[in-house]
Motif scaffolding. Structure first.
Motif, mmCIF file in Angstrom:
data_model
loop_
_atom_site.group_PDB
_atom_site.id
_atom_site.type_symbol
_atom_site.label_atom_id
_atom_site.label_comp_id
_atom_site.label_asym_id
_atom_site.label_seq_id
_atom_site.Cartn_x
_atom_site.Cartn_y
_atom_site.Cartn_z
ATOM 1 N N THR A 174 0.830 -1.205 0.000
ATOM 2 C CA THR A 174 0.000 0.000 0.000
ATOM 3 C C THR A 174 0.859 1.248 0.000
ATOM 4 N N LEU A 175 1.903 1.250 0.827
ATOM 5 C CA LEU A 175 2.784 2.413 0.888
ATOM 6 C C LEU A 175 3.475 2.655 -0.447
ATOM 7 N N LYS A 196 9.214 2.645 -4.087
ATOM 8 C CA LYS A 196 9.419 1.463 -4.919
ATOM 9 C C LYS A 196 10.669 1.586 -5.777
ATOM 10 N N TRP A 197 10.886 2.792 -6.387
ATOM 11 C CA TRP A 197 12.031 2.908 -7.292
ATOM 12 C C TRP A 197 13.286 3.443 -6.616
ATOM 13 N N LYS A 211 14.955 8.638 -16.222
ATOM 14 C CA LYS A 211 14.833 7.309 -15.627
ATOM 15 C C LYS A 211 13.907 7.298 -14.412
ATOM 16 N N SER A 212 13.602 8.495 -13.887
ATOM 17 C CA SER A 212 12.733 8.620 -12.717
ATOM 18 C C SER A 212 12.260 10.066 -12.630
ATOM 19 N N PHE A 270 8.411 19.083 -7.721
ATOM 20 C CA PHE A 270 8.841 18.459 -6.464
ATOM 21 C C PHE A 270 7.807 17.453 -5.954
ATOM 22 N N VAL A 271 6.528 17.794 -6.084
ATOM 23 C CA VAL A 271 5.467 16.912 -5.583
ATOM 24 C C VAL A 271 5.474 15.588 -6.326
ATOM 25 N N TYR A 272 5.666 15.643 -7.645
ATOM 26 C CA TYR A 272 5.553 14.421 -8.448
ATOM 27 C C TYR A 272 6.657 13.418 -8.135
ATOM 28 N N ILE A 273 7.759 13.875 -7.573
ATOM 29 C CA ILE A 273 8.830 12.947 -7.188
ATOM 30 C C ILE A 273 8.311 11.922 -6.184
ATOM 31 N N PHE A 274 7.465 12.362 -5.268
ATOM 32 C CA PHE A 274 6.999 11.485 -4.191
ATOM 33 C C PHE A 274 5.701 10.766 -4.538
#
Length: 642
Positions: free
Chosen positions: A63-64, A72-73, A404-405, A123-127
Motif C-alpha cells: 500500500t505504501l 518502490k524505485w 529514468k525517474s 517536487f510533488v511528483y517525485i513522491f
C-alpha cells in the motif's frame, strides 16, 4: 476440464471497494471481536479498532509503495540513472521557462504567474507520481480554460481556482473516481482539444501582429483583427514570421541535417539538444535583439515582479481594485459557476491522456495520478500558482532526454526558482511576438485532423459528438463545449443501454411446431425494460398472432436488476392471461435467482432438447403448427423489427 474461480469483477458488488487499500470497512455488529454497545467507552473502542484496522491496511509495504511510488524505485536508484535525470531535468527546465511565461499570457495573467506555476509540481511528483516521464506544470489547455473564467479579473481568481482544482482532483483520486474521465469519449476529446488549439492560436494573433485589441473569444478576436489589420506593426509581424519559421525548422533539425550528422554521435547529440531547447534559444536570441534595437520597434513584456512568490494561503476574499469591491468566497463560487467541475475534468483528462501515451508496458494508476495533480495544485496555490497538470510537450522532452525517474524534477524546479530570484530583470526585453510564436508552434500540432479519416471508416455516428463539441467550444466557449461533449457521451451510453440489440426469428421444432424466438444481446437493466417489453409484445402480436409460443434466448443475459425482473414478470402475466406460452431459454443461474426473488410464474429450460420437448408437449388446440415449404425456411428465419 476443471476450472477454479480466481476473482470475480462486478460493478454491482461493493466487496471490491471494501477490499481496496484506501477504504476502511465498518462491520455493523462486530469489529475485530469488539461488540458495539452504547456508551462512551464502547465508542472509543470502536474508534480504536477502526484506527488500528486503517493503520494495518495503510502501513503495508504494498500500500505504501502504491501511495508513495518513490519507495518502490528509490532502493534501485543508481548513479547512472541520476546523471540521466539531471540531463533530462536541465532540458525540461530550459523548456518550461519560455513556456511558463507564454502560458501565463494565454491565461490573461502577468508573466511571472507562469513561473510561479512551474516548480511545485516538479517536487510533488517525485513522491506521488507513478510515471518516470510525466512533468507537471502550466499547459496551454489549462491556461486557456483558466482564461475563460478569469479574464478581466484580478490574478487572485486564478490562484483560488488552482486551490479548488486541487481539492476536487485530490478527492476524486482518493475516492477512486478516475473512471469518470472515461465518459469523455475520443471524438469529444478530439473535438475539444482541436477547438482549444484554434482558440489559443486566435488569442495570440494580436501579439504576432503587434495589435492592441481588447477582444475575447474566437469570433470577437477575428473581427477585431480584420477591422484593425492595417494597424499591424511591421517589426512584430516580421519577428513572428522569423520565430515561427525558426521553431519549425529547429524542430526538424535532426532530420534536415541527417546526412551530415548520421555517423557523428557528438554532432547528433548537439543537434538534438538545440532542437529540444529551441524555445529557449529563440526567446534568448530575440530578447538580446530587442535590447539593442530602438525601444518602440517591438512590443515587449515589460517589467516583471522580481523574486519568489510570497508563501501564503490562497485568497478566499478577493479585492477587485478596478471596482474597489471585495468578493467573498461564496460570491466567487457563484461567479465561477462550473469552474470547480470543468477545470478538474480537463486537467485530469489531459494528464491521463499524456500518462497513457508514455506508459508503455507499465501499469498506470489513474487514481494515484489524480492524487499527485491534486496535491500539486493545493500546494501550488500557496505560492500563487494557476491550475496545472501534466504537460504533453515537456513530458515528450523529458522522455527523449532519457529520464529514468521523476527525480529530474528537482533540477527543473530549481531552475525555475533561480530564474525567479535572479533573472526576472532580464525578462523585461522579451518580445511578445516571440512568446506568441512559442505558443503557436506548441499548440498547432494539437489540432487532431488525423482522427477524421479512421473515424469516418469506422463509425460515422461518432462525428456527431466531435463536430458538436468542436463547434460549441469554438463559437460559444470552451467550458460549454466540454460540458456539451460530456453530456453527448453520456447520452450515447444511455441510449445504447436503453436500446439493446434484439433479433426476432421464427423457429420450428423437429415436429414443425412454430414459435417466435427473441434473442437479446446483453443483460437487462432498467433503462431497457420498456423497450424489451415492447419488442416481445409486438413480436407476439405481429408474427405469432398472440397464439404461437414466444421463446426468449437468455444466453447473453448475465444480470437483471429489480426493475427489469418486474418487467419480465409483467410480460409473463400478460402471456399467462391469454394462455400463450412464454419460455426463458438457456437461463443463467444468476438470472434465475433474481427472477425467483419477485415470485413470478416463470417457465425455464436450459437446452434445445428441453425446449423442443416443452413446445411439442403442448395441447394440439394451443399449437400453431405449420409446415413451411423448404424454399421459405430461410425467408422466415429472421424477421425485421420496425
Amino acid at each position: 476440464m476443471k476450472t477454479e474461480l480466481l476473482h470475480s469483477y462486478s460493478s454491482a458488488s461493493l466487496a471490491a471497494i471494501a477490499r481496496s487499500d484506501s477504504a476502511v470497512t465498518l462491520q455493523g455488529n462486530n469489529i475485530e471481536g469488539n461488540t458495539i454497545e452504547n456508551g462512551q467507552g464502547s465508542r472509543g473502542s470502536v474508534a480504536g479498532s477502526l484506527f488500528r484496522k486503517f493503520k494495518s491496511n495503510f502501513c503495508r509495504k504494498k500500500t505504501l509503495e502504491k501511495k508513495f511510488p518513490v519507495l518502490k524505485w528509490a532502493p534501485e536508484y543508481t548513479t547512472q540513472k541520476f546523471i540521466s535525470d539531471i540531463i533530462a531535468g536541465l532540458t525540461v527546465g530550459l523548456t518550461i521557462l519560455p513556456q511558463g511565461l507564454a502560458y501565463a499570457t494565454v491565461a490573461g495573467l502577468p508573466p511571472q504567474y507562469g513561473l510561479y506555476s512551474g516548480f511545485v509540481g516538479c517536487f510533488v511528483y517525485i513522491f506521488f507520481g507513478s510515471s518516470k516521464e510525466i512533468t507537471i506544470g502550466p499547459t496551454a489547455i489549462a491556461a486557456i480554460i483558466t482564461y475563460t473564467y478569469t479574464h478581466g479579473k484580478p490574478p487572485e481568481y486564478a490562484v483560488l481556482l488552482c486551490f479548488l482544482n486541487g481539492i476536487v482532483t485530490f478527492l476524486m483520486g482518493f475516492f477512486q473516481l478516475g473512471f469518470i474521465v472515461n465518459f469523455i469519449s475520443t471524438p469529444v476529446n478530439a473535438g475539444f482539444i482541436s477547438a482549444a488549439a484554434i482558440t489559443i492560436i486566435s488569442t495570440q494573433l494580436k501579439s504576432l501582429l503587434g495589435l492592441r485589441l481588447r477582444a475575447d473569444g474566437f469570433i470577437p478576436t477575428l473581427h477585431g483583427i480584420i477591422d484593425n489589420i492595417t494597424e499591424s506593426r511591421t517589426g512584430d509581424t516580421i519577428l513572428s514570421l522569423c520565430c515561427i519559421t525558426s521553431l519549425l525548422l529547429l524542430m526538424k533539425l535532426q532530420v534536415i541535417l541527417k546526412c551530415v550528422i548520421r555517423e557523428n554521435k557528438i554532432l547528433n547529440q548537439i543537434a538534438w539538444f538545440i532542437s529540444t531547447s529551441r524555445n529557449a534559444f529563440v526567446v534568448i536570441l530575440t530578447t538580446i535583439l530587442s535590447a539593442y534595437i530602438p525601444k518602440d520597434s517591438l512590443e515587449i513584456i515589460g517589467t516583471i515582479q522580481p523574486g519568489l512568490p510570497p508563501l501564503q494561503p490562497p485568497p478566499f476574499d478577493i479585492l477587485d481594485k478596478s471596482t474597489n469591491i471585495t468578493h467573498s468566497f461564496s460570491n466567487i463560487l457563484q461567479e465561477e459557476g462550473s469552474a470547480p467541475i470543468v477545470i478538474p475534468l480537463l486537467c485530469i483528462m489531459e494528464h491521463i491522456t499524456v500518462a497513457k501515451a508514455f506508459a508503455g508496458e507499465s501499469v498506470l494508476d489513474p487514481n494515484q495520478e489524480m492524487i499527485s495533480i491534486g496535491i500539486s495544485n493545493i500546494l501550488g496555490s500557496f505560492v500563487s500558482s494557476m491550475p496545472v497538470t501534466g504537460s504533453l510537450s515537456r513530458t515528450a522532452v523529458n522522455a527523449m532526454s532519457g529520464a529514468k525517474s521523476p527525480i529530474g524534477g528537482i533540477v527543473t524546479g530549481t531552475i525555475v526558482i533561480l530564474s525567479l530570484q535572479f533573472l526576472t530583470p532580464y525578462f523585461y526585453y522579451i518580445p511578445k511576438a516571440s512568446l506568441a510564436s512559442v505558443i503557436v508552434c506548441a499548440v498547432i500540432f494539437m489540432i487532431d485532423y488525423e482522427v477524421i479519416q479512421p473515424m469516418w471508416r469506422s463509425k460515422k455516428m461518432d462525428f456527431v459528438p466531435m463536430v458538436l463539441t468542436f463547434c460549441v467550444s469554438l463559437l460559444i466557449g470552451l467550458e460549454f463545449g466540454m460540458m456539451c461533449g460530456f453530456l453527448i457521451s453520456v447520452t450515447y451510453l444511455l441510449y445504447y443501454a436503453a436500446r439493446p440489440g434484439v433479433k426476432v426469428k421464427k423457429g420450428y421444432t423437429t415436429k414443425q411446431t412454430e414459435f417466435i424466438l427473441v434473442e437479446l444481446d446483453r443483460s437487462l437493466t432498467f433503462p431497457s425494460v420498456e423497450y424489451i417489453r415492447y419488442v416481445i409484445t409486438k413480436s407476439s402480436s405481429s408474427w405469432g398472432h398472440n397464439t404461437s409460443p414466444v421463446v426468449v434466448d437468455c444466453v447473453h443475459i448475465q444480470f437483471a436488476d429489480f426493475t427489469a425482473a418486474q418487467g419480465i414478470r409483467d410480460v409473463v402475466k400478460a402471456f399467462n392471461k391469454r394462455k400463450q406460452t412464454f419460455v426463458l431459454w438457456r437461463v443463467k443461474p444468476s438470472l434465475i435467482r433474481i427472477l425467483e426473488g419477485i415470485s413470478g410464474d416463470f417457465t425455464f429450460c436450459y437446452s434445445e432438447d428441453e425446449l423442443e420437448e416443452l413446445l411439442d408437449s403442448r395441447p394440439i388446440s394451443e399449437l400453431s403448427v405449420h409446415t413451411p415449404h423448404p424454399a421459405h425456411r430461410d425467408k422466415f428465419s429472421s424477421i425485421p423489427l420496425n
